[in-house]
Structures are given as C-alpha cells and as structure tokens.
Design a protein around this motif. Structure first.
Motif, mmCIF file in Angstrom:
data_model
loop_
_atom_site.group_PDB
_atom_site.id
_atom_site.type_symbol
_atom_site.label_atom_id
_atom_site.label_comp_id
_atom_site.label_asym_id
_atom_site.label_seq_id
_atom_site.Cartn_x
_atom_site.Cartn_y
_atom_site.Cartn_z
ATOM 1 N N LEU A 151 40.679 33.290 -30.241
ATOM 2 C CA LEU A 151 41.202 32.174 -30.908
ATOM 3 C C LEU A 151 40.027 31.060 -31.288
ATOM 4 C CD1 LEU A 151 44.640 31.465 -29.310
ATOM 5 C CD2 LEU A 151 44.242 32.681 -31.360
ATOM 6 N N CYS A 152 39.106 31.044 -30.499
ATOM 7 C CA CYS A 152 37.873 30.310 -30.663
ATOM 8 C C CYS A 152 37.216 30.907 -31.989
ATOM 9 C CB CYS A 152 36.946 30.162 -29.641
ATOM 10 S SG CYS A 152 37.579 29.340 -28.201
ATOM 11 N N HIS A 165 36.480 30.317 -37.911
ATOM 12 C CA HIS A 165 36.522 30.996 -39.215
ATOM 13 C C HIS A 165 37.481 30.250 -40.204
ATOM 14 C CE1 HIS A 165 36.853 34.437 -41.813
ATOM 15 N NE2 HIS A 165 38.165 34.373 -41.712
ATOM 16 N N PHE A 166 38.389 29.834 -39.493
ATOM 17 C CA PHE A 166 39.477 29.142 -40.371
ATOM 18 C C PHE A 166 39.134 27.849 -41.009
ATOM 19 C CE2 PHE A 166 43.012 26.208 -40.652
ATOM 20 C CZ PHE A 166 43.582 26.888 -41.876
ATOM 21 N N ASP A 167 38.399 26.968 -40.049
ATOM 22 C CA ASP A 167 38.079 25.527 -40.565
ATOM 23 C C ASP A 167 36.937 25.878 -41.660
ATOM 24 O OD1 ASP A 167 39.921 24.025 -39.070
ATOM 25 O OD2 ASP A 167 38.621 23.899 -37.501
ATOM 26 N N ARG A 168 36.194 26.834 -41.504
ATOM 27 C CA ARG A 168 35.106 27.157 -42.490
ATOM 28 C C ARG A 168 35.529 27.674 -43.985
ATOM 29 N NH1 ARG A 168 32.014 29.597 -38.123
ATOM 30 N NH2 ARG A 168 30.377 28.135 -37.503
ATOM 31 N N HIS A 169 36.437 28.456 -43.721
ATOM 32 C CA HIS A 169 37.262 29.111 -44.700
ATOM 33 C C HIS A 169 38.191 27.909 -45.781
ATOM 34 C CE1 HIS A 169 37.683 33.063 -46.693
ATOM 35 N NE2 HIS A 169 38.826 32.454 -47.070
ATOM 36 N N ILE A 170 38.752 26.995 -45.130
ATOM 37 C CA ILE A 170 39.536 26.087 -45.910
ATOM 38 C C ILE A 170 38.716 24.857 -46.224
ATOM 39 C CG2 ILE A 170 41.748 26.783 -44.835
ATOM 40 C CD1 ILE A 170 41.720 24.203 -43.109
ATOM 41 N N ARG A 171 37.365 25.022 -45.685
ATOM 42 C CA ARG A 171 36.339 24.054 -46.002
ATOM 43 C C ARG A 171 36.558 22.816 -45.361
ATOM 44 N NH1 ARG A 171 36.710 25.786 -52.328
ATOM 45 N NH2 ARG A 171 35.864 27.743 -51.984
ATOM 46 N N HIS A 172 37.084 22.851 -44.230
ATOM 47 C CA HIS A 172 37.116 21.579 -43.451
ATOM 48 C C HIS A 172 36.053 21.467 -42.824
ATOM 49 C CE1 HIS A 172 39.345 19.136 -40.703
ATOM 50 N NE2 HIS A 172 38.926 19.693 -39.503
ATOM 51 N N LEU A 173 35.106 22.294 -42.670
ATOM 52 C CA LEU A 173 33.695 22.103 -41.854
ATOM 53 C C LEU A 173 32.713 23.061 -42.825
ATOM 54 C CD1 LEU A 173 34.358 22.816 -38.049
ATOM 55 C CD2 LEU A 173 34.043 20.501 -39.299
ATOM 56 N N PRO A 174 31.490 22.508 -42.970
ATOM 57 C CA PRO A 174 30.520 23.194 -43.557
ATOM 58 C C PRO A 174 30.084 24.438 -42.742
ATOM 59 C CG PRO A 174 29.898 20.674 -43.088
ATOM 60 C CD PRO A 174 30.968 21.139 -42.456
ATOM 61 N N ALA A 175 29.773 25.563 -43.421
ATOM 62 C CA ALA A 175 29.259 26.834 -43.043
ATOM 63 C C ALA A 175 28.149 26.644 -41.872
ATOM 64 C CB ALA A 175 29.067 27.954 -43.822
ATOM 65 N N ILE A 187 27.613 24.334 -39.752
ATOM 66 C CA ILE A 187 27.933 23.538 -38.308
ATOM 67 C C ILE A 187 28.540 24.762 -37.416
ATOM 68 C CG2 ILE A 187 29.369 22.140 -37.248
ATOM 69 C CD1 ILE A 187 28.918 20.382 -39.607
ATOM 70 N N VAL A 188 27.863 24.615 -36.099
ATOM 71 C CA VAL A 188 28.288 25.813 -35.036
ATOM 72 C C VAL A 188 29.137 24.750 -34.200
ATOM 73 C CG1 VAL A 188 27.376 26.949 -33.117
ATOM 74 C CG2 VAL A 188 26.145 27.113 -35.144
ATOM 75 N N ILE A 189 30.410 25.296 -34.021
ATOM 76 C CA ILE A 189 31.234 24.424 -33.251
ATOM 77 C C ILE A 189 31.508 25.186 -31.675
ATOM 78 C CG2 ILE A 189 33.813 23.792 -32.723
ATOM 79 C CD1 ILE A 189 32.266 22.834 -35.344
ATOM 80 N N PRO A 190 31.368 24.586 -30.675
ATOM 81 C CA PRO A 190 31.081 24.810 -29.358
ATOM 82 C C PRO A 190 32.677 25.740 -29.122
ATOM 83 C CG PRO A 190 30.391 22.884 -29.192
ATOM 84 C CD PRO A 190 30.844 22.975 -30.696
#
Length: 196
Positions: free
Chosen positions: A49-50, A55-65, A67-70
């Motif tokens: 799930l992490c 993956h989801f947030d990058r794919h919908i462009r919520h976050l730039p590729a 950025i590393v999310i802990p």
C-alpha cells in the motif's frame, strides 16, 4: 468570444477534470504490478500500500516524480483513502479484503478503491484551486460582474429566491456557487452511466 468566467467553467467541466483524472487513476492501477491478489502478511500489505500510494500520487500528478515520500507518509495517505472507502477502520477492512479473493475482490479491489477515492479527492482539489485562483484574481467590480454573468447564463439552475433583486447571496458566495455548479455538472454527467 468566451469570457473569463466561460473559460473557467469550461476548464473545470467534468470532461476536463473528472474524466482526465479518473483515466490517470485507472492507468495507475493497471500499471502497478503485484505478484498476487491475496496478501496474508500485514507487513507485506503495508509495504504494497505504501508503494501503491506513492505510485498513484505520481501517476495522477499529485506529486512530482523526483519527490521521495517516506513510508509513514505514504501509509497515512493510503489509510486516509481507505477510510473514505471502507469507513473508520478502513485499513483493517482492506486487509481482510486483501486476504481473500472471494471477499470483495482481494488486493486488486483494495487498490482500485484507493485510486477511486484518491481521484475524487484530486478532482475536488483541482476544481477548488482553479475557482479560488479565478475569484482572487478579480477586482471587486469584476467579481460582481462575474456573479451577474453567472446568473444570466446559468441562473435557470438556481432557486428563484437566489435570483431576486440584487442576488446578493450569489454575488457574495461566487466561489461556492462555481464549485457547486461543477458538482452539479459532474452529477449530471453520471446520469445513465450505470444503466445497461
């Protein structure tokens, strides 16, 4: 020639918001590869799930590729979306679903629910952001003129008491009205989709 209000309403139309973001959400689910549709181990479930939340947030462009999310933030994002999908104990319910393919579709179903609710959230944020930016960019005169223009072009969808006289409620609450207009269009665009 379209006015600024026309351009905004066209820009937040469900064809330009919901359909685009939902397509990206579907692509995120399809492009996320897992080797099984059942997960018996809680740690493995957490890790999947992490990874999917990132993956989801990058794919919908919520976050730039880049950025590393802990893991802690990615897990909280997944849990927030699972609670929207399954209720207060959404993470526990999702784990039970992921443990068995016969119970509501297994892990793939859980990922689809995360994507569905994440897409809804992203749509709402995008529309809110565009409407707020539009309204804040207007002078006082332009703001009142945009309210009048909205009443003139879309007033047939408003209750009669909101259109009487000066129509102060419409003019003062223009951002909320524009957001509600988008939601109404979105609801109307869903009519008939579930029919065979």
């Amino acid at each position: 020639m379209p006015t600024r209000l026309d351009q905004l309403l066209e820009g937040i139309h469900p064809d330009r918001t919901r359909k685009v973001i939902e397509r990206r959400a579907d692509e995120a689910v399809i492009s996320f590869h897992v080797d099984t549709n059942t997960v018996q181990d809680g740690i493995r479930f957490h890790d999947i799930l992490c990874d999917f939340a990132r993956h989801f947030d990058r794919h919908i462009r919520h976050l730039p590729a880049q950025i590393v999310i802990p893991d802690g933030m990615a897990w909280q994002r997944a849990v927030d979306l699972l609670r929207k999908a399954y209720g207060r104990h959404g993470d526990a319910a999702a784990f039970e679903i992921a443990r068995s393919t016969s119970l509501e579709g297994g892990l793939h179903s859980v990922l689809k629910q995360i994507a569905r609710h994440g897409a809804r959230e992203q749509i709402e944020q995008e529309v809110d952001s565009r409407v707020d930016a539009f309204c804040h960019s207007l002078t006082a005169e332009e703001y009142l003129a945009a309210g009048s223009e909205f009443i003139e072009k879309h007033g047939q969808f408003l209750p009669a008491e909101m259109k009487k006289g000066y129509a102060g409620r419409v003019r003062v609450n223009l951002p909320d009205l524009l957001k509600q207009h988008h939601r109404a269009q979105d609801t109307m665009s869903h009519v008939g989709e579930a029919l065979p």
